[in-house]
Design a protein around this motif. Structure first.
Motif, PDB file in Angstrom:
ATOM      1  N   GLN A   1       0.828  -1.202   0.000  1.00 11.95           N
ATOM      2  CA  GLN A   1       0.000   0.000   0.000  1.00 11.95           C
ATOM      3  C   GLN A   1       0.866   1.257   0.000  1.00 11.95           C
ATOM      4  O   GLN A   1       0.602   2.223  -0.723  1.00 11.95           O
ATOM      5  N   ARG A   2       1.936   1.226   0.800  1.00  9.74           N
ATOM      6  CA  ARG A   2       2.824   2.390   0.870  1.00  9.74           C
ATOM      7  C   ARG A   2       3.520   2.657  -0.454  1.00  9.74           C
ATOM      8  O   ARG A   2       3.740   3.814  -0.840  1.00  9.74           O
ATOM      9  N   LEU A   3       3.876   1.579  -1.186  1.00  7.72           N
ATOM     10  CA  LEU A   3       4.585   1.733  -2.461  1.00  7.72           C
ATOM     11  C   LEU A   3       3.642   1.851  -3.653  1.00  7.72           C
ATOM     12  O   LEU A   3       4.093   2.019  -4.787  1.00  7.72           O
ATOM     13  N   GLY A   4       2.334   1.731  -3.383  1.00  2.31           N
ATOM     14  CA  GLY A   4       1.378   1.832  -4.470  1.00  2.31           C
ATOM     15  C   GLY A   4       1.309   0.592  -5.341  1.00  2.31           C
ATOM     16  O   GLY A   4       0.929   0.672  -6.514  1.00  2.31           O
ATOM     17  N   TRP A   5       1.668  -0.571  -4.785  1.00  2.38           N
ATOM     18  CA  TRP A   5       1.611  -1.831  -5.536  1.00  2.38           C
ATOM     19  C   TRP A   5       0.270  -2.518  -5.290  1.00  2.38           C
ATOM     20  O   TRP A   5      -0.136  -2.700  -4.134  1.00  2.38           O
ATOM     21  N   PRO A   6      -0.402  -2.965  -6.341  1.00  2.00           N
ATOM     22  CA  PRO A   6      -1.603  -3.796  -6.130  1.00  2.00           C
ATOM     23  C   PRO A   6      -1.194  -5.100  -5.439  1.00  2.00           C
ATOM     24  O   PRO A   6      -0.255  -5.761  -5.874  1.00  2.00           O
ATOM     25  N   PRO A   7      -1.853  -5.481  -4.345  1.00  2.00           N
ATOM     26  CA  PRO A   7      -1.446  -6.679  -3.599  1.00  2.00           C
ATOM     27  C   PRO A   7      -1.373  -7.932  -4.452  1.00  2.00           C
ATOM     28  O   PRO A   7      -0.530  -8.796  -4.222  1.00  2.00           O
ATOM     29  N   GLU A   8      -2.238  -8.048  -5.450  1.00  2.00           N
ATOM     30  CA  GLU A   8      -2.227  -9.252  -6.286  1.00  2.00           C
ATOM     31  C   GLU A   8      -0.993  -9.327  -7.182  1.00  2.00           C
ATOM     32  O   GLU A   8      -0.709 -10.386  -7.761  1.00  2.00           O
ATOM     33  N   GLU A   9      -0.252  -8.225  -7.300  1.00  2.00           N
ATOM     34  CA  GLU A   9       0.960  -8.229  -8.116  1.00  2.00           C
ATOM     35  C   GLU A   9       2.221  -8.433  -7.280  1.00  2.00           C
ATOM     36  O   GLU A   9       3.330  -8.423  -7.808  1.00  2.00           O
ATOM     37  N   VAL A  10       2.043  -8.623  -5.979  1.00  2.00           N
ATOM     38  CA  VAL A  10       3.178  -8.760  -5.064  1.00  2.00           C
ATOM     39  C   VAL A  10       3.373 -10.233  -4.722  1.00  2.00           C
ATOM     40  O   VAL A  10       2.422 -10.932  -4.372  1.00  2.00           O
ATOM     41  N   ALA A  11       4.604 -10.703  -4.821  1.00  2.00           N
ATOM     42  CA  ALA A  11       4.945 -12.081  -4.432  1.00  2.00           C
ATOM     43  C   ALA A  11       6.044 -12.032  -3.385  1.00  2.00           C
ATOM     44  O   ALA A  11       7.065 -11.358  -3.578  1.00  2.00           O
ATOM     45  N   VAL A  12       5.841 -12.736  -2.288  1.00  2.00           N
ATOM     46  CA  VAL A  12       6.812 -12.775  -1.192  1.00  2.00           C
ATOM     47  C   VAL A  12       7.507 -14.130  -1.207  1.00  2.00           C
ATOM     48  O   VAL A  12       6.846 -15.174  -1.155  1.00  2.00           O
ATOM     49  N   PHE A  13       8.826 -14.100  -1.273  1.00  6.23           N
ATOM     50  CA  PHE A  13       9.625 -15.318  -1.284  1.00  6.23           C
ATOM     51  C   PHE A  13      10.423 -15.407   0.011  1.00  6.23           C
ATOM     52  O   PHE A  13      11.242 -14.534   0.306  1.00  6.23           O
ATOM     53  N   HIS A  14      10.131 -16.464   0.752  1.00  2.00           N
ATOM     54  CA  HIS A  14      10.909 -16.717   1.969  1.00  2.00           C
ATOM     55  C   HIS A  14      12.129 -17.543   1.599  1.00  2.00           C
ATOM     56  O   HIS A  14      12.016 -18.556   0.902  1.00  2.00           O
ATOM     57  N   ILE A  15      13.296 -17.126   2.038  1.00  3.46           N
ATOM     58  CA  ILE A  15      14.533 -17.848   1.765  1.00  3.46           C
ATOM     59  C   ILE A  15      14.884 -18.612   3.027  1.00  3.46           C
ATOM     60  O   ILE A  15      15.148 -18.025   4.074  1.00  3.46           O
ATOM     61  N   ALA A  16      14.846 -19.949   2.926  1.00  8.52           N
ATOM     62  CA  ALA A  16      14.804 -20.784   4.125  1.00  8.52           C
ATOM     63  C   ALA A  16      15.874 -21.879   4.101  1.00  8.52           C
ATOM     64  O   ALA A  16      16.310 -22.313   3.038  1.00  8.52           O
ATOM     65  N   PRO A  17      16.265 -22.345   5.302  1.00  5.01           N
ATOM     66  CA  PRO A  17      17.244 -23.433   5.405  1.00  5.01           C
ATOM     67  C   PRO A  17      16.621 -24.813   5.362  1.00  5.01           C
ATOM     68  O   PRO A  17      17.304 -25.810   5.567  1.00  5.01           O
ATOM     69  N   CYS A  18      15.303 -24.906   5.138  1.00  3.52           N
ATOM     70  CA  CYS A  18      14.646 -26.212   5.119  1.00  3.52           C
ATOM     71  C   CYS A  18      13.425 -26.153   4.227  1.00  3.52           C
ATOM     72  O   CYS A  18      12.958 -25.073   3.856  1.00  3.52           O
ATOM     73  N   ALA A  19      12.895 -27.344   3.911  1.00  5.81           N
ATOM     74  CA  ALA A  19      11.694 -27.425   3.078  1.00  5.81           C
ATOM     75  C   ALA A  19      10.434 -27.547   3.918  1.00  5.81           C
ATOM     76  O   ALA A  19       9.338 -27.614   3.375  1.00  5.81           O
ATOM     77  N   ALA A  20      10.567 -27.554   5.229  1.00  7.41           N
ATOM     78  CA  ALA A  20       9.406 -27.771   6.098  1.00  7.41           C
ATOM     79  C   ALA A  20       8.404 -26.639   6.000  1.00  7.41           C
ATOM     80  O   ALA A  20       7.254 -26.792   6.396  1.00  7.41           O
ATOM     81  N   LYS A  21       8.837 -25.501   5.450  1.00  7.01           N
ATOM     82  CA  LYS A  21       7.949 -24.351   5.369  1.00  7.01           C
ATOM     83  C   LYS A  21       7.129 -24.332   4.091  1.00  7.01           C
ATOM     84  O   LYS A  21       6.360 -23.419   3.851  1.00  7.01           O
ATOM     85  N   MET A  22       7.310 -25.370   3.268  1.00 10.54           N
ATOM     86  CA  MET A  22       6.446 -25.550   2.105  1.00 10.54           C
ATOM     87  C   MET A  22       5.273 -26.406   2.552  1.00 10.54           C
ATOM     88  O   MET A  22       5.445 -27.563   2.915  1.00 10.54           O
ATOM     89  N   ALA A  23       4.083 -25.861   2.581  1.00 11.94           N
ATOM     90  CA  ALA A  23       2.923 -26.586   3.093  1.00 11.94           C
ATOM     91  C   ALA A  23       1.939 -26.888   1.986  1.00 11.94           C
ATOM     92  O   ALA A  23       1.832 -26.158   1.013  1.00 11.94           O
ATOM     93  N   GLY A  24       1.219 -27.971   2.170  1.00 13.47           N
ATOM     94  CA  GLY A  24       0.160 -28.346   1.255  1.00 13.47           C
ATOM     95  C   GLY A  24      -1.196 -28.048   1.856  1.00 13.47           C
ATOM     96  O   GLY A  24      -1.311 -27.668   3.020  1.00 13.47           O
ATOM     97  N   PRO A  25      -2.281 -28.237   1.094  1.00 21.20           N
ATOM     98  CA  PRO A  25      -3.618 -27.857   1.582  1.00 21.20           C
ATOM     99  C   PRO A  25      -4.097 -28.656   2.783  1.00 21.20           C
ATOM    100  O   PRO A  25      -4.963 -28.198   3.516  1.00 21.20           O
ATOM    101  N   GLN A  26      -3.544 -29.865   3.011  1.00 27.63           N
ATOM    102  CA  GLN A  26      -3.968 -30.675   4.151  1.00 27.63           C
ATOM    103  C   GLN A  26      -3.017 -30.548   5.339  1.00 27.63           C
ATOM    104  O   GLN A  26      -3.132 -31.290   6.307  1.00 27.63           O
ATOM    105  N   ASP A  27      -2.090 -29.612   5.268  1.00 33.70           N
ATOM    106  CA  ASP A  27      -1.076 -29.486   6.303  1.00 33.70           C
ATOM    107  C   ASP A  27      -1.660 -28.808   7.538  1.00 33.70           C
ATOM    108  O   ASP A  27      -2.435 -27.851   7.411  1.00 33.70           O
ATOM    109  N   PRO A  28      -1.292 -29.255   8.738  1.00 33.86           N
ATOM    110  CA  PRO A  28      -1.823 -28.608   9.946  1.00 33.86           C
ATOM    111  C   PRO A  28      -1.334 -27.186  10.123  1.00 33.86           C
ATOM    112  O   PRO A  28      -1.922 -26.424  10.883  1.00 33.86           O
TER     113      PRO A  28
END
Length: 550
Positions: free
Chosen positions: A191-218
Motif C-alpha cells: 500500500q505504501r509503495l502503491g503496488w496492487p497486492p495481487e501483483e506482489v509475491a513474497v519469497f521466503h529464503i529458508a534453510p529447510c523445506a518444512a515451510k512448504m505446506a500443502g492444503p492438508q497441512d496442519p
C-alpha cells in the motif's frame, strides 16, 4: 507437477510437487539408511525403493541428510520463479547471514539479494525481534498459558499436531516471522509503495523445506501470504556472485544481534523476557520434552523454544555452511551488533491490538488414525500385533521394508504388508508347512509333485526324504551328504548307486534330462535305490524342492 506412484498405502513423488520431501525412484537403491533415520517411521521400502507415508511425515529432513545417493529431494521454489512476478520481495531467514564467513556482513547479504532481481528485501532479523516481543507480550497478557510453545519451527508444529494434539493449545498464536513478514509486506508495504497486492509475491529464503505446506497441512495457516520458499542451496551460488564487487551504499539491515540469534537454538528463549524459558534442539530431544509436558511435568515453564534440527536453523537440511562454523559466525555477529533489541515495544503492542500478529486460522490436529474405528476391533488388532511381534526376531534389519519388527507387525495386521515380506517369517512358515504335511516326505510323493520320471529302483519309492544335496563330485557327496537326502547330479554311471547305498541316500535325481546307463539302472533295481529323471537343471529343481520344504 510431479506424479504420485501409489503402492497400496505407500506413495512416492516423482518430479517434485505436492509433498515437500519426495523420493526419486531412479536414484533410490533401497539402502534403508533413510528408513532407520526417520524418527516418525514414515518411510517404507517396497520393491527396492523407499516410499514416504505423507500422513506420518513431519518434514524434519533427517532422511534427506543421510541419503548417500541424492535420491531424497526437497521441493522448494526455483530462483527463476522470481522473474514471473511484477513485484518480488525477499524475506530471508537470519540464518542466511551465517553462510558466507566472518567478513560478509548481514547488510551485504541483504544488498546482494536485491541484486538478484528482488524489488524489495526485508530484514527478517528485525521482524524476528518484533516476534520475540509479541510472544513475550502474549505470555504477559495470558499468565495461565504454561508453557507457551514457539510456533517458529513448522516441523515441531506438525509433530505436535501428529503425536501430541493435547499440546496444540500451548502453541503461541503469534504468526511466525516468515508469515508475519509476508503479511506486512502485502498489507502495508504494498500500500505504501502503491503496488496492487495481487501483483506482489513474497519469497521466503529458508534453510529447510518444512515451510512448504500443502492444503492438508496442519500449519496451512502459514501460507496465505508466502508465495514461495527458496532454499539456501538454490540461492547460495547466485548470492556469492552478487557479493562480488558489491558497493555498500545503502543500509538495509535493521536488526541487532537479538534478531541474528534467531538463527540458532536459544535465540528466542534469550529474547523472550519471561521467567523459566527453555530451548531444545534435535528430534529426539524435542520428543522427550513434549512427552514431559504431556505428562504434566515442567509446570513452572513459561516459554519453550523447540527445533527438530540440531542447533536450530543453523542445522537445517538445506543449509550450505557447516553448522559449527555457521554458529561461530553467528556468535561473532551477535557480539558485533549487540544483544539489546532496538525495536519499539509500544509499536509492537499497537500492532498486536490491531491483530496484525494474529493467525487467520487455527492449527488442525492430525493424529494418526486408530487401528480401527470400533474400539473392540482396535483392541483385537492390537493383540494381534503384539502376538505377531512376539514371533518376529526383534531386529531392525529393514529387509521387510519396515523400520522395526513392531512396525512391520502393525503393517501386516492393517493389511499394508505381508508376513512373507519378512525372510524370518517366510522360513518359519516353510518349516511349519513341512511339519504339518508329513505326507510330502517320501520319494514317491516328491516324484508325483514335481513330475519326475522313475527310471529305476521303484521298490524304494516309499523311502523317507530328510533333505537334499546337489553335487557332481562323488567325493563331495560322500563327505557331506546327509542320510535320507535326495541327490541331484548329472552323473549317470553305476558308481552313483554305490555312493547312494554307502550314504543311505533316499534317491538319486538325474537332472538336465540325463538318463541312467543300463548297468546303472540294473544296479539300482538290485539295491532298491530309486533313480528319478528331470528335464530341469539342478538349480531350478533345487528351488522347487526348497519350496516344498525340503
Amino acid at each position: 507437477m510431479g506424479q504420485w506412484i501409489w503402492l497400496g498405502t505407500f506413495a512416492t513423488m516423482v518430479g517434485g510437487g505436492g509433498h515437500p520431501v519426495w523420493i526419486d525412484p531412479d536414484k533410490c537403491y533401497g539402502c534403508v539408511l533413510c528408513l532407520r533415520a526417520c524418527s516418525m517411521k514414515a518411510i517404507r521400502i517396497h520393491r527396492g525403493v523407499a516410499h514416504i507415508l505423507p500422513e506420518r511425515c513431519v518434514q524434519c529432513g533427517d532422511c534427506f541428510r543421510v541419503c548417500p545417493h541424492g535420491a531424497i529431494r526437497c521441493h522448494t521454489t526455483p530462483l527463476a520463479e522470481v522473474a514471473r512476478y511484477k513485484h518480488a520481495v525477499a524475506a530471508a531467514s537470519p540464518t542466511l547471514f551465517s553462510q558466507f564467513g566472518y567478513k560478509v556482513t548481514p547488510n551485504q547479504v541483504l544488498l546482494a539479494l536485491r541484486r538478484l532481481g528482488f524489488d524489495q528485501v526485508v530484514d527478517m532479523g528485525w521482524l524476528c525481534e518484533m516476534n520475540s516481543a509479541a510472544m513475550e507480550e502474549h505470555l504477559l497478557r495470558h499468565p495461565e498459558l504454561r508453557p507457551g510453545i514457539s510456533p517458529s519451527c513448522p516441523a515441531v508444529v506438525r509433530l505436535i499436531a501428529n503425536r501430541y494434539p493435547s499440546l496444540l493449545k500451548n502453541i503461541l498464536p503469534v504468526l511466525p516471522p516468515r508469515v508475519f513478514a509476508a503479511k506486512v509486506i502485502k498489507e502495508r508495504m504494498a500500500q505504501r509503495l502503491g503496488w496492487p497486492p495481487e501483483e506482489v509475491a513474497v519469497f521466503h529464503i529458508a534453510p529447510c523445506a518444512a515451510k512448504m505446506a500443502g492444503p492438508q497441512d496442519p500449519v496451512v495457516m502459514d501460507q496465505p501470504h508466502v508465495d514461495g520458499v527458496i532454499s539456501f542451496s538454490e540461492i547460495y551460488g547466485p548470492l556469492l556472485g552478487a557479493l562480488q564487487g558489491l558497493e555498500e551504499k545503502t543500509t538495509l539491515q535493521k536488526c541487532s544481534g537479538a534478531g541474528i540469534a534467531w538463527a540458532m537454538s536459544g535465540g528466542q528463549a534469550a529474547a523472550v523476557n519471561v521467567e523459566h524459558t527453555l530451548d531444545v534442539a534435535g528430534f529426539q530431544e524435542v520428543v522427550n520434552i513434549l512427552e514431559m509436558l504431556e505428562a504434566g511435568r515442567l509446570g513452572d515453564l513459561r516459554f519453550l523454544e523447540a527445533h527438530v534440527c540440531p542447533d536450530g536453523c543453523l542445522g537445517g537440511p538445506l543449509v550450505v555452511e557447516n553448522r559449527y562454523r555457521a554458529k561461530s559466525v553467528t556468535l561473532r555477529q551477535i557480539r558485533r551488533y549487540g544483544v539489546l533489541s532496538r525495536i519499539n515495544r509500544q509499536r509492537v503492542r499497537k500492532m498486536m491490538d490491531e491483530r496484525l500478529f494474529d493467525w487467520e486460522g487455527g492449527i488442525t490436529p492430525r493424529p494418526l488414525p486408530p487401528l480401527d474405528p470400533d474400539p473392540r476391533q482396535a483392541i483385537l488388532k492390537m493383540k494381534a500385533i503384539q502376538a505377531l511381534t512376539a514371533l518376529l526376531p526383534g531386529g531392525e534389519c529393514g529387509i521387510c521394508g519396515a523400520p522395526d519388527c513392531h512396525t512391520f507387525a502393525s503393517d501386516v495386521i492393517l493389511g499394508q504388508a505381508r508376513e512373507q515380506d519378512c525372510p524370518f517369517m517366510k522360513n518359519r512358515a516353510r518349516a511349519l508347512r513341512a511339519r504339518e504335511e508329513p505326507s510330502m516326505t517320501t520319494v514317491r510323493e516328491i516324484a508325483e509333485q514335481l513330475g519326475l520320471e522313475v527310471a529305476a529302483g521303484g521298490a524304494g519309492l516309499d523311502r523317507a526324504v530328510a533333505g537334499g544335496y546337489a553335487s557332481d563330485l562323488l567325493s563331495d557327496v560322500m563327505a557331506n551328504a546327509k542320510a535320507g537326502s535326495l541327490w541331484l547330479t548329472i552323473q549317470a554311471h553305476q558308481n552313483v548307486v554305490a555312493v547312494a547305498v554307502l550314504k543311505e541316500l533316499a534317491a538319486v535325481v538325474l537332472v538336465g534330462g540325463r538318463r541312467p546307463a543300463e548297468d546303472t539302472a540294473a544296479k539300482a533295481e538290485a539295491e532298491g535305490v530309486p533313480i528319478l529323471v528331470s528335464d530341469q537343471g539342478a538349480f531350478e529343481l533345487a528351488g522347487r524342492l526348497h519350496d516344498l520344504g525340503i
